[in-house]
Design an enzyme around this catalytic site. Structure first.
Site, mmCIF file in Angstrom:
data_model
loop_
_atom_site.group_PDB
_atom_site.id
_atom_site.type_symbol
_atom_site.label_atom_id
_atom_site.label_comp_id
_atom_site.label_asym_id
_atom_site.label_seq_id
_atom_site.Cartn_x
_atom_site.Cartn_y
_atom_site.Cartn_z
ATOM 1 N N SER A 82 -31.406 -98.314 -33.440
ATOM 2 C CA SER A 82 -30.492 -99.484 -32.772
ATOM 3 C C SER A 82 -31.206 -100.784 -33.260
ATOM 4 C CB SER A 82 -30.340 -99.463 -31.193
ATOM 5 O OG SER A 82 -30.083 -100.610 -30.792
ATOM 6 N N HIS A 122 -27.215 -98.059 -35.957
ATOM 7 C CA HIS A 122 -26.577 -98.312 -34.625
ATOM 8 C C HIS A 122 -26.590 -99.790 -34.320
ATOM 9 C CE1 HIS A 122 -24.969 -97.188 -30.691
ATOM 10 N NE2 HIS A 122 -25.834 -98.130 -30.061
ATOM 11 N N ASP A 155 -25.341 -102.930 -31.776
ATOM 12 C CA ASP A 155 -24.802 -103.094 -30.203
ATOM 13 C C ASP A 155 -24.216 -104.504 -30.410
ATOM 14 O OD1 ASP A 155 -25.852 -100.804 -28.831
ATOM 15 O OD2 ASP A 155 -27.669 -101.382 -29.501
ATOM 16 N N HIS A 206 -21.293 -99.952 -31.636
ATOM 17 C CA HIS A 206 -21.199 -99.915 -30.214
ATOM 18 C C HIS A 206 -20.735 -101.090 -29.511
ATOM 19 C CE1 HIS A 206 -23.395 -98.777 -26.269
ATOM 20 N NE2 HIS A 206 -21.974 -98.639 -25.917
ATOM 21 N N MET A 217 -24.107 -93.058 -22.118
ATOM 22 C CA MET A 217 -25.185 -93.831 -22.125
ATOM 23 C C MET A 217 -26.209 -93.395 -20.836
ATOM 24 S SD MET A 217 -24.433 -96.441 -23.864
ATOM 25 C CE MET A 217 -25.987 -97.474 -23.456
HETATM 26 C C1 DX5 Z 1 -28.133 -100.628 -24.657
HETATM 27 C C2 DX5 Z 1 -27.768 -100.471 -26.084
HETATM 28 C C3 DX5 Z 1 -28.526 -99.414 -26.834
HETATM 29 C C4 DX5 Z 1 -30.110 -99.738 -26.639
HETATM 30 C C5 DX5 Z 1 -30.692 -98.678 -27.125
HETATM 31 O O1 DX5 Z 1 -27.403 -101.592 -24.103
HETATM 32 O O2 DX5 Z 1 -26.287 -99.941 -26.090
HETATM 33 O O3 DX5 Z 1 -28.102 -99.231 -28.026
HETATM 34 O O4 DX5 Z 1 -30.280 -100.966 -27.476
HETATM 35 O O5 DX5 Z 1 -32.244 -99.060 -27.402
HETATM 36 P P1 DX5 Z 1 -33.520 -98.368 -26.625
HETATM 37 O O6 DX5 Z 1 -33.462 -96.889 -27.149
HETATM 38 O O7 DX5 Z 1 -34.669 -99.288 -26.709
HETATM 39 O O8 DX5 Z 1 -32.963 -98.030 -25.180
HETATM 40 ZN ZN ZN Z 2 -25.915 -99.097 -27.896
#
Ligand code: DX5
Ligand code: ZN
Length: 221
Positions: free
Chosen positions: A13, A38, A40, A71, A142
């Site tokens: 991400s 990924h 966000d 996402h 999630m």
């Molecule tokens: C949270 C995001 C995730 C997050 C993942 O709102 O959707 O994709 O950034 O990051 P880590 O692995 O640091 O939890």
């Molecule tokens: Zn995410």
């Protein structure tokens, strides 16, 4: 249409990447063995944070051939599907909690030739997606409350992942099961054992300096 079910996909991400050097950060994780990227997208409304939009994704599209796993943590995502599709998304995932007409939204994503995903917040029951599971390409569970990178994995989500796996195997085996939030080299095996196919990792990849080592540790675990 048949397509290959990916196994053990790692999707870094970029939320935890250096935003002043996103292209280089993506190139670095691509070189280090990332399978998907990924992305966000947050609107300051569905989640208490703001991140990036279609213009940034369109620029990043020129930097890598890796699939963009987008996402959308935004309310009424249907308003922006064209923009995110045109920007070069490969998978678009919307939140069950953020859209009223999920079947229409999922259909629109697929009509654009993209993979369509639905995501569930930690407190949202799996039962909300049973009626539409067969129409999906991907289900995203999630394991943190969305909004920020670097949060702690919510352990009580493991049985939910196991149940999602069972539901997919029984009802819609073509659906890819993705898990997002707080994944580390320490817990990724339990998430894999619970049945996930795709593992999002932000802080665990971008948090340290050595991306190759970080991805290697995740894959080995
Ligand atoms: C949270 C995001 C995730 C997050 C993942 O709102 O959707 O994709 O950034 O990051 P880590 O692995 O640091 O939890
Ligand atoms: Zn995410």
């Amino acid at each position: 249409m048949m397509y290959e079910l990916p196994m053990n996909i790692i999707a870094p991400s970029i939320l935890s990447a250096d935003f002043s050097r996103l292209g280089e950060e993506i190139a670095a994780v691509e070189k280090a063995g990332a399978d998907w990227i990924h992305i966000d997208v947050m609107d300051g409304h569905f989640v208490p944070n703001l991140t990036i939009g279609p213009a940034v994704i369109a620029s990043l599209r020129k930097t890598t051939p890796l699939p963009f796993d987008v996402h959308l943590m935004i309310t009424n995502p249907e308003r922006y599907l064209d923009a995110f599709a045109d920007a070069g998304s490969d998978v678009i995932t919307v939140h069950v909690e953020a859209a009223s007409h999920l079947h229409r939204t999922v259909t629109l994503i697929k009509e654009k030739g993209l993979k369509a995903g639905l995501s569930l917040n930690p407190a949202t029951p799996l039962s909300l997606v049973t009626a539409i599971l067969g129409d999906l390409d991907l289900l995203l569970i999630m394991t943190v409350n969305p909004g920020f990178g670097g949060q702690k994995f919510i352990d009580t989500m493991l049985p939910k992942i196991e149940n999602a796996r069972k539901m997919i195997d029984a009802m819609a085996p073509h659906v890819i099961l993705e898990v997002d939030g707080g994944i580390t080299a320490e817990n990724i095996k339990s998430v894999s054992d619970a049945g996930a196919d795709v593992f999002v990792a932000g802080a665990a990849v971008f948090g340290g300096g050595d991306y190759e080592r970080a991805l290697h540790l995740l894959k080995m675990a």
